[in-house]
Write a protein that holds these residues in place. Sequence first.
Motif, mmCIF file in Angstrom:
data_model
loop_
_atom_site.group_PDB
_atom_site.id
_atom_site.type_symbol
_atom_site.label_atom_id
_atom_site.label_comp_id
_atom_site.label_asym_id
_atom_site.label_seq_id
_atom_site.Cartn_x
_atom_site.Cartn_y
_atom_site.Cartn_z
ATOM 1 N N VAL A 17 0.822 -1.207 0.000
ATOM 2 C CA VAL A 17 0.000 0.000 0.000
ATOM 3 C C VAL A 17 0.861 1.264 0.000
ATOM 4 N N GLY A 18 2.186 1.107 0.147
ATOM 5 C CA GLY A 18 3.089 2.254 0.098
ATOM 6 C C GLY A 18 3.653 2.682 1.432
ATOM 7 N N LYS A 19 3.527 1.842 2.453
ATOM 8 C CA LYS A 19 3.970 2.205 3.807
ATOM 9 C C LYS A 19 5.448 2.554 3.868
ATOM 10 N N SER A 20 6.277 1.700 3.276
ATOM 11 C CA SER A 20 7.731 1.885 3.382
ATOM 12 C C SER A 20 8.180 3.199 2.770
ATOM 13 N N THR A 21 7.678 3.501 1.590
ATOM 14 C CA THR A 21 8.087 4.726 0.896
ATOM 15 C C THR A 21 7.646 5.957 1.677
ATOM 16 N N VAL A 22 6.406 5.958 2.127
ATOM 17 C CA VAL A 22 5.890 7.103 2.876
ATOM 18 C C VAL A 22 6.621 7.244 4.207
ATOM 19 N N ALA A 23 6.882 6.135 4.871
ATOM 20 C CA ALA A 23 7.587 6.182 6.157
ATOM 21 C C ALA A 23 8.974 6.789 6.002
ATOM 22 N N GLN A 24 9.656 6.450 4.934
ATOM 23 C CA GLN A 24 10.989 7.005 4.703
ATOM 24 C C GLN A 24 10.936 8.517 4.506
ATOM 25 N N VAL A 25 9.925 8.991 3.786
ATOM 26 C CA VAL A 25 9.790 10.435 3.573
ATOM 27 C C VAL A 25 9.487 11.139 4.885
ATOM 28 N N VAL A 26 8.584 10.589 5.680
ATOM 29 C CA VAL A 26 8.247 11.175 6.982
ATOM 30 C C VAL A 26 9.486 11.226 7.878
ATOM 31 N N ALA A 27 10.233 10.132 7.923
ATOM 32 C CA ALA A 27 11.429 10.077 8.759
ATOM 33 C C ALA A 27 12.461 11.114 8.330
ATOM 34 N N GLU A 28 12.633 11.272 7.034
ATOM 35 C CA GLU A 28 13.589 12.266 6.534
ATOM 36 C C GLU A 28 13.164 13.680 6.911
ATOM 37 N N LYS A 29 11.880 13.948 6.832
ATOM 38 C CA LYS A 29 11.391 15.277 7.177
ATOM 39 C C LYS A 29 11.633 15.602 8.647
ATOM 40 N N LEU A 30 11.517 14.593 9.503
ATOM 41 C CA LEU A 30 11.625 14.812 10.945
ATOM 42 C C LEU A 30 13.018 14.545 11.499
ATOM 43 N N GLY A 31 13.877 13.908 10.705
ATOM 44 C CA GLY A 31 15.174 13.505 11.219
ATOM 45 C C GLY A 31 15.072 12.323 12.166
ATOM 46 N N PHE A 32 14.046 11.484 11.976
ATOM 47 C CA PHE A 32 13.817 10.311 12.810
ATOM 48 C C PHE A 32 14.439 9.074 12.166
ATOM 49 N N ALA A 33 14.644 8.045 12.972
ATOM 50 C CA ALA A 33 14.990 6.731 12.436
ATOM 51 C C ALA A 33 13.760 6.143 11.752
ATOM 52 N N CYS A 34 13.983 5.243 10.803
ATOM 53 C CA CYS A 34 12.876 4.594 10.096
ATOM 54 C C CYS A 34 13.098 3.089 10.121
ATOM 55 N N LEU A 35 12.139 2.362 10.682
ATOM 56 C CA LEU A 35 12.242 0.907 10.788
ATOM 57 C C LEU A 35 10.956 0.255 10.312
ATOM 58 N N THR A 36 11.052 -1.028 9.972
ATOM 59 C CA THR A 36 9.881 -1.806 9.587
ATOM 60 C C THR A 36 9.685 -2.960 10.556
ATOM 61 N N THR A 37 8.441 -3.305 10.834
ATOM 62 C CA THR A 37 8.183 -4.451 11.720
ATOM 63 C C THR A 37 8.682 -5.745 11.088
ATOM 64 N N ASP A 38 8.807 -5.794 9.760
ATOM 65 C CA ASP A 38 9.337 -6.987 9.098
ATOM 66 C C ASP A 38 10.763 -7.284 9.540
ATOM 67 N N GLY A 39 11.490 -6.254 9.958
ATOM 68 C CA GLY A 39 12.868 -6.436 10.378
ATOM 69 C C GLY A 39 13.007 -7.065 11.758
ATOM 70 N N LEU A 40 11.903 -7.163 12.506
ATOM 71 C CA LEU A 40 11.959 -7.721 13.857
ATOM 72 C C LEU A 40 11.905 -9.247 13.844
ATOM 73 N N ALA A 41 11.129 -9.802 12.937
ATOM 74 C CA ALA A 41 11.014 -11.257 12.787
ATOM 75 C C ALA A 41 10.332 -11.509 11.455
ATOM 76 N N ARG A 42 10.939 -12.338 10.645
ATOM 77 C CA ARG A 42 10.468 -12.509 9.274
ATOM 78 C C ARG A 42 9.419 -13.600 9.155
ATOM 79 N N HIS A 43 8.304 -13.263 8.534
ATOM 80 C CA HIS A 43 7.273 -14.216 8.152
ATOM 81 C C HIS A 43 7.493 -14.515 6.673
ATOM 82 N N PRO A 44 7.059 -15.668 6.160
ATOM 83 C CA PRO A 44 7.245 -15.907 4.720
ATOM 84 C C PRO A 44 6.845 -14.688 3.894
ATOM 85 N N GLY A 45 7.778 -14.228 3.089
ATOM 86 C CA GLY A 45 7.614 -12.956 2.393
ATOM 87 C C GLY A 45 6.819 -13.051 1.111
ATOM 88 N N ARG A 46 7.055 -12.120 0.236
ATOM 89 C CA ARG A 46 6.299 -12.017 -1.001
ATOM 90 C C ARG A 46 6.723 -13.124 -1.974
#
Length: 212
Positions: free
Chosen positions: A15-44
């Motif tokens: 749905v575009g979460k990763s791309t939008v999250a990266q833009v938001v993080a850049e605007k705020l100077g925040f770190a950007c992480l994904t829940t997929d990085g915490l524990a992997r479920h069978p992917g795409r």
Amino acid sequence: MRDVRVILIGGTSNVGKSTVAQVVAEKLGFACLTTDGLARHPGRPWRTPETEVPAHVAEHYKTLTVDDLMTSVLGHYDRLWPRIEELIAAHAVEGHNTTGLVLEGSALWPVRVASLQVPHTAAVWLTADDAVVRARVRAAGRYEAATYEERHLMDKFLTRTERYQVLMIDAIDRLAMDRIDAGGGRSAAELAGMVLAAADAQTTVGRSSASR
């Protein structure tokens, strides 16, 4: 923006979460992480120019029914939640060694987010029409050039993805939480601006006067 230190961006796959999250993080100077990085479920379950579909991923989508796929992914998100909650809490408290965080992922289930008792946290979900999600998945998986078996795996993934979004939207609307339509040709920058505006307006996690 008010004193928000953690912004959660949920939504179904593609749905575009990763791309939008990266833009938001850049605007705020925040770190950007994904829940997929915490524990992997069978992917795409589709090939890319760089990678093949792992055998266990193909087997997962080939052998399980859509109901079983839903049970599997929701169970994975349940098991992952304590780690997500710890991560949110760690970044929500201002300190010399912490930075703000934008965390995105399908594991950000509305009911669990609504129960958070963590300050300085906002949450928004991105949604899109099934046709938009379907077109993105098929483009990513090169559906037209795929084999019958590859299409079958993509179709199972899509059905699960669409069913997940139906359940997610029902929960969001029942809880009067904020969601944004990520379709309609809006750019990542436009969507990021909408996420920031929603976060700034929230009085409790995920809820503002603009909630639908």
